[in-house]
Design a protein around this motif. Structure first.
Motif, PDB file in Angstrom:
ATOM      1  N   ILE A 237       0.856  -1.185   0.000  1.00 17.21           N
ATOM      2  CA  ILE A 237       0.000   0.000   0.000  1.00 17.21           C
ATOM      3  C   ILE A 237       0.891   1.234   0.000  1.00 17.21           C
ATOM      4  N   VAL A 238       0.580   2.168  -0.883  1.00 15.45           N
ATOM      5  CA  VAL A 238       1.354   3.415  -0.963  1.00 15.45           C
ATOM      6  C   VAL A 238       0.420   4.584  -0.679  1.00 15.45           C
ATOM      7  N   PHE A 239       0.801   5.424   0.270  1.00 10.25           N
ATOM      8  CA  PHE A 239       0.031   6.643   0.515  1.00 10.25           C
ATOM      9  C   PHE A 239       0.753   7.819  -0.125  1.00 10.25           C
ATOM     10  N   ALA A 240       0.113   8.451  -1.074  1.00  8.85           N
ATOM     11  CA  ALA A 240       0.664   9.662  -1.691  1.00  8.85           C
ATOM     12  C   ALA A 240      -0.415  10.728  -1.604  1.00  8.85           C
ATOM     13  N   THR A 241      -0.725  11.114  -0.382  1.00  8.54           N
ATOM     14  CA  THR A 241      -1.886  11.969  -0.121  1.00  8.54           C
ATOM     15  C   THR A 241      -1.453  13.305   0.465  1.00  8.54           C
ATOM     16  N   ALA A 242      -0.355  13.854  -0.072  1.00  8.07           N
ATOM     17  CA  ALA A 242       0.171  15.093   0.502  1.00  8.07           C
ATOM     18  C   ALA A 242      -0.929  16.133   0.649  1.00  8.07           C
ATOM     19  N   GLY A 243      -0.928  16.772   1.785  1.00  3.63           N
ATOM     20  CA  GLY A 243      -1.998  17.698   2.136  1.00  3.63           C
ATOM     21  C   GLY A 243      -2.943  17.071   3.146  1.00  3.63           C
ATOM     22  N   HIS A 244      -3.010  15.748   3.141  1.00  2.00           N
ATOM     23  CA  HIS A 244      -3.853  15.051   4.118  1.00  2.00           C
ATOM     24  C   HIS A 244      -3.108  13.888   4.778  1.00  2.00           C
ATOM     25  N   ASN A 364       4.889  -3.271   4.689  1.00  2.00           N
ATOM     26  CA  ASN A 364       4.416  -3.147   3.313  1.00  2.00           C
ATOM     27  C   ASN A 364       3.504  -1.939   3.105  1.00  2.00           C
ATOM     28  N   VAL A 365       3.623  -0.961   4.006  1.00  2.00           N
ATOM     29  CA  VAL A 365       2.910   0.308   3.815  1.00  2.00           C
ATOM     30  C   VAL A 365       3.941   1.410   3.634  1.00  2.00           C
ATOM     31  N   PHE A 366       3.822   2.138   2.542  1.00  2.00           N
ATOM     32  CA  PHE A 366       4.805   3.170   2.207  1.00  2.00           C
ATOM     33  C   PHE A 366       4.114   4.525   2.198  1.00  2.00           C
ATOM     34  N   VAL A 367       4.844   5.533   2.657  1.00  2.00           N
ATOM     35  CA  VAL A 367       4.265   6.874   2.665  1.00  2.00           C
ATOM     36  C   VAL A 367       5.195   7.851   1.951  1.00  2.00           C
ATOM     37  N   ASN A 368       4.593   8.628   1.078  1.00  2.00           N
ATOM     38  CA  ASN A 368       5.301   9.623   0.282  1.00  2.00           C
ATOM     39  C   ASN A 368       4.622  10.939   0.626  1.00  2.00           C
ATOM     40  N   ALA A 369       5.280  11.747   1.467  1.00  2.00           N
ATOM     41  CA  ALA A 369       4.546  12.844   2.103  1.00  2.00           C
ATOM     42  C   ALA A 369       5.451  14.001   2.473  1.00  2.00           C
ATOM     43  N   GLY A 370       4.834  14.978   3.102  1.00  2.00           N
ATOM     44  CA  GLY A 370       5.610  16.078   3.693  1.00  2.00           C
ATOM     45  C   GLY A 370       6.330  16.934   2.686  1.00  2.00           C
ATOM     46  N   TRP A 371       5.694  17.192   1.545  1.00  2.00           N
ATOM     47  CA  TRP A 371       6.394  17.916   0.482  1.00  2.00           C
ATOM     48  C   TRP A 371       6.452  19.410   0.713  1.00  2.00           C
ATOM     49  N   CYS A 372       5.824  19.876   1.784  1.00  2.00           N
ATOM     50  CA  CYS A 372       5.836  21.314   2.090  1.00  2.00           C
ATOM     51  C   CYS A 372       5.453  22.095   0.841  1.00  2.00           C
ATOM     52  N   TYR A 373       6.272  23.073   0.414  1.00  2.00           N
ATOM     53  CA  TYR A 373       5.884  23.782  -0.806  1.00  2.00           C
ATOM     54  C   TYR A 373       6.678  23.284  -2.010  1.00  2.00           C
ATOM     55  N   GLY A 374       7.323  22.111  -1.907  1.00  2.00           N
ATOM     56  CA  GLY A 374       8.185  21.645  -2.994  1.00  2.00           C
ATOM     57  C   GLY A 374       7.657  20.441  -3.737  1.00  2.00           C
ATOM     58  N   GLY A 375       6.376  20.138  -3.591  1.00  3.58           N
ATOM     59  CA  GLY A 375       5.845  18.887  -4.123  1.00  3.58           C
ATOM     60  C   GLY A 375       5.787  18.820  -5.630  1.00  3.58           C
ATOM     61  N   PHE A 376       5.339  19.898  -6.255  1.00  2.84           N
ATOM     62  CA  PHE A 376       5.122  19.834  -7.700  1.00  2.84           C
ATOM     63  C   PHE A 376       6.425  19.588  -8.447  1.00  2.84           C
ATOM     64  N   LYS A 377       7.457  20.362  -8.132  1.00  3.87           N
ATOM     65  CA  LYS A 377       8.715  20.250  -8.886  1.00  3.87           C
ATOM     66  C   LYS A 377       9.394  18.909  -8.646  1.00  3.87           C
ATOM     67  N   ALA A 378       8.985  18.192  -7.595  1.00  2.00           N
ATOM     68  CA  ALA A 378       9.624  16.930  -7.246  1.00  2.00           C
ATOM     69  C   ALA A 378       8.994  15.732  -7.947  1.00  2.00           C
ATOM     70  N   ILE A 379       7.874  15.925  -8.633  1.00  2.00           N
ATOM     71  CA  ILE A 379       7.068  14.787  -9.102  1.00  2.00           C
ATOM     72  C   ILE A 379       7.865  13.738  -9.906  1.00  2.00           C
ATOM     73  N   PRO A 380       8.600  14.116 -10.970  1.00  2.00           N
ATOM     74  CA  PRO A 380       9.246  13.055 -11.776  1.00  2.00           C
ATOM     75  C   PRO A 380      10.285  12.253 -10.991  1.00  2.00           C
ATOM     76  N   ALA A 381      11.113  12.923 -10.182  1.00  2.00           N
ATOM     77  CA  ALA A 381      12.134  12.208  -9.410  1.00  2.00           C
ATOM     78  C   ALA A 381      11.484  11.366  -8.327  1.00  2.00           C
ATOM     79  N   SER A 382      10.487  11.933  -7.669  1.00  2.00           N
ATOM     80  CA  SER A 382       9.794  11.218  -6.607  1.00  2.00           C
ATOM     81  C   SER A 382       9.134   9.957  -7.142  1.00  2.00           C
TER      82      SER A 382
END
Lengths: 425, 85
Positions: A237-244, A364-382
Protein backbone atom coordinates in the motif's frame (compact mmCIF):
# COMPACT_ATOMS: atom_id res chain seq x y z
CA UNK A 1 -4.22 0.88 -25.31
CA UNK A 2 -7.14 1.38 -22.94
CA UNK A 3 -9.08 4.60 -23.06
CA UNK A 4 -8.54 4.61 -26.83
CA UNK A 5 -6.24 7.62 -26.61
CA UNK A 6 -3.84 7.20 -29.56
CA UNK A 7 -0.10 7.81 -29.63
CA UNK A 8 0.44 11.50 -30.32
CA UNK A 9 2.81 12.60 -33.06
CA UNK A 10 3.00 15.22 -35.80
CA UNK A 11 1.16 12.74 -38.08
CA UNK A 12 -1.55 12.04 -35.54
CA UNK A 13 -2.15 15.77 -35.13
CA UNK A 14 -2.41 16.12 -38.88
CA UNK A 15 -4.94 13.28 -38.85
CA UNK A 16 -6.82 15.06 -36.08
CA UNK A 17 -6.94 18.18 -38.25
CA UNK A 18 -8.56 16.20 -41.07
CA UNK A 19 -10.83 14.05 -38.91
CA UNK A 20 -12.03 16.90 -36.71
CA UNK A 21 -13.06 16.65 -33.07
CA UNK A 22 -14.01 12.98 -33.42
CA UNK A 23 -10.30 12.17 -33.29
CA UNK A 24 -9.99 13.15 -29.63
CA UNK A 25 -10.75 10.36 -27.18
CA UNK A 26 -10.82 10.33 -23.37
CA UNK A 27 -7.30 9.97 -21.93
CA UNK A 28 -8.41 7.18 -19.63
CA UNK A 29 -11.80 5.44 -19.33
CA UNK A 30 -13.57 2.34 -18.19
CA UNK A 31 -11.51 1.38 -15.16
CA UNK A 32 -13.15 -1.13 -12.79
CA UNK A 33 -12.09 -1.71 -9.21
CA UNK A 34 -10.84 -5.30 -8.78
CA UNK A 35 -10.79 -7.28 -5.54
CA UNK A 36 -7.02 -7.59 -5.17
CA UNK A 37 -3.92 -5.79 -6.37
CA UNK A 38 -0.12 -6.06 -6.09
CA UNK A 39 0.11 -2.37 -5.25
CA UNK A 40 -2.66 -0.02 -4.15
CA UNK A 41 -1.74 3.66 -4.36
CA UNK A 42 -3.87 6.07 -2.38
CA UNK A 43 -4.15 9.49 -4.01
CA UNK A 44 -4.22 10.31 -7.74
CA UNK A 45 -2.10 13.42 -7.53
CA UNK A 46 1.23 13.98 -9.22
CA UNK A 47 3.22 11.73 -6.89
CA UNK A 48 0.71 8.86 -6.85
CA UNK A 49 0.29 8.87 -10.63
CA UNK A 50 4.05 9.13 -11.24
CA UNK A 51 4.75 6.28 -8.81
CA UNK A 52 2.15 4.11 -10.58
CA UNK A 53 3.62 4.95 -13.98
CA UNK A 54 7.16 3.98 -12.94
CA UNK A 55 6.02 0.83 -11.09
CA UNK A 56 4.30 -0.33 -14.26
CA UNK A 57 6.94 0.78 -16.78
CA UNK A 58 10.25 0.25 -14.96
CA UNK A 59 9.40 -2.63 -12.62
CA UNK A 60 6.84 -4.55 -14.63
CA UNK A 61 4.25 -4.70 -11.86
CA UNK A 62 0.96 -5.63 -13.48
CA UNK A 63 -1.84 -5.19 -10.97
CA UNK A 64 -1.77 -1.59 -9.75
CA UNK A 65 -4.70 0.55 -8.62
CA UNK A 66 -4.82 4.23 -7.77
CA UNK A 67 -7.67 5.10 -5.42
CA UNK A 68 -8.69 8.74 -5.37
CA UNK A 69 -11.18 10.35 -2.99
CA UNK A 70 -12.15 13.12 -5.43
CA UNK A 71 -10.87 13.49 -9.02
CA UNK A 72 -7.51 13.04 -10.72
CA UNK A 73 -5.56 16.24 -10.13
CA UNK A 74 -8.07 17.74 -7.68
CA UNK A 75 -5.38 18.36 -5.05
CA UNK A 76 -2.11 20.19 -5.11
CA UNK A 77 -0.96 19.06 -8.57
CA UNK A 78 -3.70 21.32 -9.90
CA UNK A 79 -3.28 24.06 -7.29
CA UNK A 80 0.41 24.98 -7.37
CA UNK A 81 2.08 27.88 -9.18
CA UNK A 82 3.77 25.58 -11.79
CA UNK A 83 7.36 26.55 -10.91
CA UNK A 84 10.17 23.98 -11.26
CA UNK A 85 13.75 24.57 -10.05
CA UNK A 86 16.58 22.84 -8.21
CA UNK A 87 18.23 25.78 -6.44
CA UNK A 88 18.48 24.20 -3.00
CA UNK A 89 21.33 24.64 -0.53
CA UNK A 90 21.58 21.23 1.18
CA UNK A 91 23.20 18.41 -0.86
CA UNK A 92 20.42 15.91 -0.08
CA UNK A 93 17.88 18.35 -1.50
CA UNK A 94 19.73 19.73 -4.49
CA UNK A 95 20.76 16.31 -5.83
CA UNK A 96 17.18 15.12 -5.55
CA UNK A 97 15.61 18.19 -7.12
CA UNK A 98 18.30 18.25 -9.83
CA UNK A 99 17.34 14.70 -10.77
CA UNK A 100 13.76 15.97 -10.99
CA UNK A 101 14.70 18.97 -13.15
CA UNK A 102 16.56 16.71 -15.59
CA UNK A 103 13.49 14.51 -15.85
CA UNK A 104 11.21 17.52 -16.46
CA UNK A 105 13.27 18.32 -19.56
CA UNK A 106 12.40 14.97 -21.20
CA UNK A 107 9.04 14.29 -19.57
CA UNK A 108 6.90 15.27 -22.57
CA UNK A 109 8.70 12.63 -24.66
CA UNK A 110 8.61 10.00 -21.88
CA UNK A 111 4.85 10.40 -21.42
CA UNK A 112 4.04 11.17 -25.07
CA UNK A 113 2.09 14.13 -23.70
CA UNK A 114 3.09 17.79 -23.89
CA UNK A 115 3.62 19.08 -20.35
CA UNK A 116 4.92 22.41 -21.72
CA UNK A 117 8.20 22.57 -19.79
CA UNK A 118 9.42 26.13 -20.23
CA UNK A 119 13.00 26.74 -18.97
CA UNK A 120 12.52 30.48 -18.65
CA UNK A 121 14.78 30.83 -15.62
CA UNK A 122 14.02 31.35 -11.94
CA UNK A 123 15.29 34.58 -10.35
CA UNK A 124 15.65 34.76 -6.57
CA UNK A 125 15.92 38.47 -5.89
CA UNK A 126 18.32 39.79 -3.25
CA UNK A 127 17.40 43.03 -1.49
CA UNK A 128 20.61 43.68 0.44
CA UNK A 129 24.32 42.87 0.37
CA UNK A 130 23.67 40.26 3.06
CA UNK A 131 21.12 38.55 0.87
CA UNK A 132 23.62 38.64 -2.00
CA UNK A 133 26.10 36.76 0.22
CA UNK A 134 23.39 34.26 1.04
CA UNK A 135 22.54 33.86 -2.65
CA UNK A 136 26.25 33.44 -3.47
CA UNK A 137 26.58 30.72 -0.84
CA UNK A 138 23.58 28.85 -2.22
CA UNK A 139 24.79 29.35 -5.80
CA UNK A 140 28.26 28.04 -4.93
CA UNK A 141 26.80 24.98 -3.21
CA UNK A 142 24.77 24.28 -6.34
CA UNK A 143 27.74 24.76 -8.71
CA UNK A 144 29.85 22.37 -6.62
CA UNK A 145 27.14 19.80 -7.28
CA UNK A 146 27.23 20.51 -11.02
CA UNK A 147 23.96 22.48 -11.06
CA UNK A 148 23.78 25.71 -13.02
CA UNK A 149 23.58 28.90 -10.95
CA UNK A 150 24.53 32.46 -11.79
CA UNK A 151 24.83 35.42 -9.48
CA UNK A 152 23.56 38.51 -11.28
CA UNK A 153 24.39 42.07 -10.26
CA UNK A 154 21.85 44.83 -10.87
CA UNK A 155 22.93 45.53 -14.46
CA UNK A 156 22.89 41.86 -15.45
CA UNK A 157 19.52 41.45 -13.75
CA UNK A 158 18.12 44.35 -15.76
CA UNK A 159 19.42 42.73 -18.95
CA UNK A 160 17.88 39.37 -18.09
CA UNK A 161 14.51 40.73 -16.98
CA UNK A 162 13.97 44.18 -18.55
CA UNK A 163 10.46 44.43 -17.12
CA UNK A 164 11.79 44.60 -13.58
CA UNK A 165 12.15 48.13 -12.24
CA UNK A 166 15.57 48.01 -10.54
CA UNK A 167 16.25 51.77 -10.60
CA UNK A 168 13.34 53.09 -8.56
CA UNK A 169 14.22 54.32 -5.06
CA UNK A 170 13.05 51.75 -2.53
CA UNK A 171 13.50 51.18 1.15
CA UNK A 172 15.08 47.83 0.26
CA UNK A 173 16.67 48.29 -3.17
CA UNK A 174 17.09 45.30 -5.49
CA UNK A 175 20.82 44.49 -5.37
CA UNK A 176 20.96 41.42 -7.58
CA UNK A 177 19.63 37.93 -7.96
CA UNK A 178 20.48 34.25 -8.11
CA UNK A 179 19.50 32.87 -11.51
CA UNK A 180 18.90 29.27 -12.44
CA UNK A 181 18.36 29.29 -16.21
CA UNK A 182 17.00 25.74 -16.50
CA UNK A 183 14.38 26.46 -13.88
CA UNK A 184 11.03 27.62 -15.14
CA UNK A 185 7.45 26.45 -15.38
CA UNK A 186 5.50 23.35 -16.39
CA UNK A 187 1.79 23.19 -17.20
CA UNK A 188 0.60 21.58 -13.97
CA UNK A 189 -2.68 20.00 -15.09
CA UNK A 190 -0.94 18.47 -18.10
CA UNK A 191 1.39 16.66 -15.68
CA UNK A 192 -1.55 14.97 -13.95
CA UNK A 193 -3.30 14.16 -17.24
CA UNK A 194 -0.09 12.99 -18.93
CA UNK A 195 0.87 10.63 -16.10
CA UNK A 196 -2.70 9.35 -15.78
CA UNK A 197 -2.90 8.65 -19.53
CA UNK A 198 0.49 6.93 -19.60
CA UNK A 199 -0.24 4.86 -16.46
CA UNK A 200 -3.65 3.87 -17.80
CA UNK A 201 -2.06 2.74 -21.06
CA UNK A 202 0.23 0.46 -19.02
CA UNK A 203 -2.77 -1.16 -17.34
CA UNK A 204 -3.03 0.82 -14.10
CA UNK A 205 -6.60 1.12 -12.75
CA UNK A 206 -7.45 4.72 -11.85
CA UNK A 207 -10.50 4.70 -9.56
CA UNK A 208 -11.95 8.12 -8.77
CA UNK A 209 -14.53 8.90 -6.09
CA UNK A 210 -13.17 6.09 -3.87
CA UNK A 211 -12.06 7.16 -0.41
CA UNK A 212 -9.81 4.96 1.71
CA UNK A 213 -11.17 4.81 5.25
CA UNK A 214 -8.92 2.26 6.93
CA UNK A 215 -6.14 -0.30 6.66
CA UNK A 216 -6.70 -3.97 7.55
CA UNK A 217 -3.79 -6.00 8.87
CA UNK A 218 -2.98 -9.63 9.59
CA UNK A 219 0.08 -10.91 11.46
CA UNK A 220 1.88 -7.58 11.54
CA UNK A 221 1.45 -6.88 7.84
CA UNK A 222 -1.14 -4.76 6.11
CA UNK A 223 -3.46 -6.91 4.03
CA UNK A 224 -5.66 -4.37 2.31
CA UNK A 225 -7.61 -1.14 2.51
CA UNK A 226 -11.18 -0.39 3.46
CA UNK A 227 -12.75 1.99 0.99
CA UNK A 228 -16.12 3.59 0.37
CA UNK A 229 -16.46 1.05 -2.46
CA UNK A 230 -15.62 -1.95 -0.30
CA UNK A 231 -12.54 -3.85 0.81
CA UNK A 232 -9.56 -4.07 -1.56
CA UNK A 233 -6.80 -6.59 -0.93
CA UNK A 234 -3.26 -5.30 -1.49
CA UNK A 235 0.23 -6.74 -1.18
CA UNK A 236 1.70 -3.28 -0.84
CA UNK A 237 0.00 0.00 0.00
CA UNK A 238 1.35 3.41 -0.96
CA UNK A 239 0.03 6.64 0.51
CA UNK A 240 0.66 9.66 -1.69
CA UNK A 241 -1.89 11.97 -0.12
CA UNK A 242 0.17 15.09 0.50
CA UNK A 243 -2.00 17.70 2.14
CA UNK A 244 -3.85 15.05 4.12
CA UNK A 245 -1.01 12.81 5.30
CA UNK A 246 -1.51 13.84 8.91
CA UNK A 247 -4.96 12.23 8.66
CA UNK A 248 -3.33 9.03 7.33
CA UNK A 249 -1.05 9.10 10.38
CA UNK A 250 -4.12 9.34 12.63
CA UNK A 251 -5.77 6.48 10.70
CA UNK A 252 -2.76 4.22 11.29
CA UNK A 253 -2.22 5.46 14.83
CA UNK A 254 1.21 6.92 14.08
CA UNK A 255 1.77 10.55 15.08
CA UNK A 256 3.73 12.31 12.34
CA UNK A 257 5.95 15.40 12.42
CA UNK A 258 3.50 17.12 10.08
CA UNK A 259 1.19 20.10 10.36
CA UNK A 260 -1.34 20.82 7.62
CA UNK A 261 -1.23 24.44 6.45
CA UNK A 262 -2.85 26.33 3.61
CA UNK A 263 -0.93 27.94 0.78
CA UNK A 264 -2.68 30.41 -1.49
CA UNK A 265 -2.26 31.23 -5.14
CA UNK A 266 -4.02 33.55 -7.54
CA UNK A 267 -4.04 34.55 -11.19
CA UNK A 268 -4.84 37.85 -12.90
CA UNK A 269 -6.81 38.40 -16.08
CA UNK A 270 -4.79 37.50 -19.21
CA UNK A 271 -2.53 40.26 -20.52
CA UNK A 272 -0.01 40.49 -23.37
CA UNK A 273 3.42 38.89 -22.83
CA UNK A 274 5.06 40.89 -20.06
CA UNK A 275 7.22 38.74 -17.83
CA UNK A 276 9.83 36.46 -19.41
CA UNK A 277 10.93 34.65 -16.26
CA UNK A 278 9.94 33.59 -12.74
CA UNK A 279 10.51 36.12 -9.95
CA UNK A 280 10.86 35.06 -6.31
CA UNK A 281 10.89 37.92 -3.87
CA UNK A 282 10.97 37.97 -0.06
CA UNK A 283 10.25 41.42 1.29
CA UNK A 284 11.85 41.86 4.75
CA UNK A 285 9.36 41.63 7.58
CA UNK A 286 6.48 41.62 5.15
CA UNK A 287 5.83 38.59 3.05
CA UNK A 288 6.82 36.64 0.03
CA UNK A 289 5.73 36.82 -3.60
CA UNK A 290 6.56 34.58 -6.53
CA UNK A 291 5.20 35.51 -9.88
CA UNK A 292 5.29 34.18 -13.43
CA UNK A 293 3.14 34.55 -16.52
CA UNK A 294 1.11 31.60 -17.79
CA UNK A 295 0.91 30.77 -21.49
CA UNK A 296 -2.61 32.14 -21.51
CA UNK A 297 -1.25 35.47 -20.26
CA UNK A 298 -2.42 35.51 -16.65
CA UNK A 299 0.10 36.48 -14.00
CA UNK A 300 0.25 33.56 -11.56
CA UNK A 301 1.21 34.60 -8.02
CA UNK A 302 1.75 32.90 -4.72
CA UNK A 303 3.24 33.71 -1.35
CA UNK A 304 3.67 32.47 2.19
CA UNK A 305 1.66 29.92 4.12
CA UNK A 306 -1.42 31.10 5.98
CA UNK A 307 0.41 30.16 9.16
CA UNK A 308 -1.90 27.86 11.13
CA UNK A 309 -3.31 24.33 10.65
CA UNK A 310 -6.32 24.23 8.37
CA UNK A 311 -8.15 21.96 5.94
CA UNK A 312 -10.62 24.56 4.72
CA UNK A 313 -8.88 25.38 1.40
CA UNK A 314 -9.96 29.00 1.93
CA UNK A 315 -7.15 31.52 2.07
CA UNK A 316 -6.89 34.37 4.54
CA UNK A 317 -7.34 37.84 3.12
CA UNK A 318 -4.28 39.58 4.59
CA UNK A 319 -1.92 36.98 3.10
CA UNK A 320 -3.47 37.60 -0.31
CA UNK A 321 -2.79 41.31 0.19
CA UNK A 322 0.87 40.57 1.01
CA UNK A 323 1.27 38.69 -2.25
CA UNK A 324 -0.39 41.36 -4.36
CA UNK A 325 1.55 44.18 -2.68
CA UNK A 326 4.81 42.36 -3.42
CA UNK A 327 3.83 41.84 -7.06
CA UNK A 328 2.82 45.47 -7.56
CA UNK A 329 6.02 46.64 -5.88
CA UNK A 330 8.10 44.69 -8.42
CA UNK A 331 5.94 45.46 -11.47
CA UNK A 332 4.07 48.70 -10.69
CA UNK A 333 2.35 48.78 -14.08
CA UNK A 334 0.28 45.64 -13.30
CA UNK A 335 -1.58 47.48 -10.53
CA UNK A 336 -4.67 47.88 -12.73
CA UNK A 337 -4.98 44.15 -13.47
CA UNK A 338 -7.90 42.32 -11.93
CA UNK A 339 -7.49 39.08 -9.97
CA UNK A 340 -9.48 36.50 -11.89
CA UNK A 341 -9.24 33.51 -9.61
CA UNK A 342 -7.87 32.76 -6.18
CA UNK A 343 -7.55 29.41 -4.45
CA UNK A 344 -5.71 27.55 -1.70
CA UNK A 345 -4.26 24.08 -1.26
CA UNK A 346 -3.46 22.07 1.86
CA UNK A 347 0.24 21.43 2.44
CA UNK A 348 1.96 18.80 4.56
CA UNK A 349 4.43 20.91 6.47
CA UNK A 350 7.15 18.80 8.10
CA UNK A 351 9.15 19.99 11.07
CA UNK A 352 12.32 20.53 9.01
CA UNK A 353 10.79 21.55 5.69
CA UNK A 354 11.94 18.44 3.80
CA UNK A 355 9.85 15.51 2.55
CA UNK A 356 9.28 12.07 4.09
CA UNK A 357 9.57 8.92 1.96
CA UNK A 358 9.51 5.85 4.15
CA UNK A 359 7.59 2.89 5.47
CA UNK A 360 4.78 3.65 7.90
CA UNK A 361 3.89 1.28 10.74
CA UNK A 362 3.83 -1.88 8.56
CA UNK A 363 6.63 -3.27 6.40
CA UNK A 364 4.42 -3.15 3.31
CA UNK A 365 2.91 0.31 3.82
CA UNK A 366 4.80 3.17 2.21
CA UNK A 367 4.27 6.87 2.66
CA UNK A 368 5.30 9.62 0.28
CA UNK A 369 4.55 12.84 2.10
CA UNK A 370 5.61 16.08 3.69
CA UNK A 371 6.39 17.92 0.48
CA UNK A 372 5.84 21.31 2.09
CA UNK A 373 5.88 23.78 -0.81
CA UNK A 374 8.19 21.64 -2.99
CA UNK A 375 5.85 18.89 -4.12
CA UNK A 376 5.12 19.83 -7.70
CA UNK A 377 8.71 20.25 -8.89
CA UNK A 378 9.62 16.93 -7.25
CA UNK A 379 7.07 14.79 -9.10
CA UNK A 380 9.25 13.05 -11.78
CA UNK A 381 12.13 12.21 -9.41
CA UNK A 382 9.79 11.22 -6.61
CA UNK A 383 7.80 8.90 -8.87
CA UNK A 384 10.88 7.12 -10.19
CA UNK A 385 12.71 6.80 -6.86
CA UNK A 386 9.65 5.88 -4.83
CA UNK A 387 8.61 3.23 -7.37
CA UNK A 388 12.07 1.64 -6.95
CA UNK A 389 11.63 1.76 -3.18
CA UNK A 390 8.17 0.13 -3.32
CA UNK A 391 9.18 -2.48 -5.89
CA UNK A 392 12.52 -3.55 -4.39
CA UNK A 393 11.96 -2.74 -0.72
CA UNK A 394 15.18 -0.74 -0.41
CA UNK A 395 15.31 3.03 -0.81
CA UNK A 396 17.58 4.36 -3.60
CA UNK A 397 20.40 6.67 -2.47
CA UNK A 398 18.56 9.67 -3.83
CA UNK A 399 15.82 9.45 -1.17
CA UNK A 400 17.67 7.76 1.72
CA UNK A 401 17.93 11.05 3.59
CA UNK A 402 14.13 11.45 3.54
CA UNK A 403 13.44 8.63 6.00
CA UNK A 404 11.11 9.30 8.90
CA UNK A 405 13.65 8.29 11.55
CA UNK A 406 15.73 11.40 10.88
CA UNK A 407 13.57 13.25 13.38
CA UNK A 408 14.57 10.82 16.15
CA UNK A 409 18.24 10.57 15.18
CA UNK A 410 18.64 14.30 14.65
CA UNK A 411 19.70 14.12 11.00
CA UNK A 412 17.31 16.88 10.01
CA UNK A 413 17.31 18.55 6.61
CA UNK A 414 16.47 22.05 7.72
CA UNK A 415 16.94 23.96 4.47
CA UNK A 416 15.55 27.14 6.00
CA UNK A 417 17.38 26.83 9.32
CA UNK A 418 14.16 27.67 11.14
CA UNK A 419 13.82 24.95 13.76
CA UNK A 420 10.85 22.63 14.28
CA UNK A 421 8.18 25.06 13.13
CA UNK A 422 6.71 25.05 9.61
CA UNK A 423 6.31 28.79 9.60
CA UNK A 424 7.57 31.71 11.67
CA UNK A 425 5.96 35.06 10.98
CA UNK B 1 -20.39 28.27 20.48
CA UNK B 2 -18.70 29.63 17.39
CA UNK B 3 -16.93 32.87 18.24
CA UNK B 4 -15.93 33.82 14.70
CA UNK B 5 -14.49 32.19 11.63
CA UNK B 6 -10.74 32.30 11.91
CA UNK B 7 -10.32 33.67 8.41
CA UNK B 8 -11.11 37.16 9.64
CA UNK B 9 -10.95 37.65 13.40
CA UNK B 10 -9.96 36.20 16.76
CA UNK B 11 -11.43 37.34 20.06
CA UNK B 12 -8.74 38.18 22.59
CA UNK B 13 -9.91 37.85 26.23
CA UNK B 14 -8.39 41.29 26.94
CA UNK B 15 -8.85 43.22 23.71
CA UNK B 16 -12.02 41.77 22.22
CA UNK B 17 -12.42 40.85 18.55
CA UNK B 18 -9.28 41.77 16.63
CA UNK B 19 -8.06 41.19 13.12
CA UNK B 20 -6.33 37.88 12.53
CA UNK B 21 -3.12 39.57 11.36
CA UNK B 22 -2.51 40.72 14.97
CA UNK B 23 -2.15 37.11 16.14
CA UNK B 24 0.56 34.54 15.54
CA UNK B 25 0.07 30.78 15.74
CA UNK B 26 2.78 29.01 17.74
CA UNK B 27 2.03 25.28 17.75
CA UNK B 28 -0.52 22.64 18.59
CA UNK B 29 -0.51 21.61 22.25
CA UNK B 30 1.21 18.29 22.95
CA UNK B 31 -0.53 15.80 25.26
CA UNK B 32 0.42 16.19 28.95
CA UNK B 33 2.51 12.99 29.09
CA UNK B 34 4.38 13.59 25.82
CA UNK B 35 8.10 12.78 25.66
CA UNK B 36 10.46 15.68 24.93
CA UNK B 37 10.84 14.34 21.37
CA UNK B 38 7.08 14.23 20.83
CA UNK B 39 6.72 17.67 22.39
CA UNK B 40 9.11 19.17 19.84
CA UNK B 41 8.42 17.22 16.65
CA UNK B 42 5.16 15.32 16.70
CA UNK B 43 1.82 16.95 16.03
CA UNK B 44 -1.63 15.75 16.95
CA UNK B 45 -3.88 15.87 13.93
CA UNK B 46 -7.57 15.81 14.63
CA UNK B 47 -9.43 17.32 11.67
CA UNK B 48 -12.33 18.31 13.92
CA UNK B 49 -10.52 19.78 16.93
CA UNK B 50 -7.15 21.45 17.10
CA UNK B 51 -5.90 22.81 20.44
CA UNK B 52 -3.25 25.43 19.84
CA UNK B 53 -1.09 28.09 21.44
CA UNK B 54 -1.35 31.53 19.86
CA UNK B 55 0.03 34.90 20.87
CA UNK B 56 -1.60 38.30 20.44
CA UNK B 57 1.73 39.62 19.15
CA UNK B 58 0.55 42.89 17.64
CA UNK B 59 -1.75 43.62 20.57
CA UNK B 60 -1.56 42.91 24.29
CA UNK B 61 1.04 40.15 23.70
CA UNK B 62 -0.81 37.66 25.90
CA UNK B 63 -0.52 33.94 25.19
CA UNK B 64 -3.74 32.15 24.31
CA UNK B 65 -5.02 28.62 24.13
CA UNK B 66 -7.32 28.38 21.12
CA UNK B 67 -9.65 25.46 20.33
CA UNK B 68 -10.48 25.38 16.64
CA UNK B 69 -12.04 23.16 14.03
CA UNK B 70 -9.46 23.11 11.21
CA UNK B 71 -11.93 21.55 8.76
CA UNK B 72 -14.51 24.32 9.04
CA UNK B 73 -12.24 27.17 10.14
CA UNK B 74 -14.43 27.98 13.13
CA UNK B 75 -13.05 28.97 16.52
CA UNK B 76 -14.58 27.02 19.39
CA UNK B 77 -12.96 28.43 22.54
CA UNK B 78 -10.29 30.94 23.50
CA UNK B 79 -8.65 31.01 26.94
CA UNK B 80 -5.82 32.94 28.44
CA UNK B 81 -2.87 30.57 28.80
CA UNK B 82 -2.39 29.55 32.42
CA UNK B 83 -5.90 30.62 33.42
CA UNK B 84 -8.15 28.00 35.00
CA UNK B 85 -10.25 26.30 32.33
Amino acid sequence: MRGASPHYSAWSLLRARIKGHGYWQPLWTGHKLQEAYDVVIVGAGGHGLATAFHLARDHGIKRIAILEKRLVGYGNVGRNTTIVRSNYLLPENHYFYEDSLRRWATLSRDLNYNVMYSPRGVLDLALSEDEMSKAARRGNAMRLAGIDAELLDRAALKRYCPELDTQRARRFPIVGALLQRRGGTVRHDAVAWGYARAASALGVDIIEDCEVTGVRSTAGMASGVETTRGYVEAERIVFATAGHTAMIGSMLGVPLPIETHLLQAMVTEPIKPLLNTVLVYVYPGHGETYICQSDRGGLVMGGMLDGFPSYTREGRWDRMEDVVEGAVDLLPHIAGCKILRHWAGTNDMTMDGSPIMDRLRYDNVFVNAGWCYGGFKAIPASGAAFATFVATGSAPDLIKAYRLSRFTTGHLLDERGGGPFPVRL
Amino acid sequence: MTLATLQTRLTCPFCGPRHLSEFVFHKTVAPPNASPFAEVYERIDNPNLSIEHWQHVRGCRSWLRVHRNPSSGSVLEIHLLGAAI
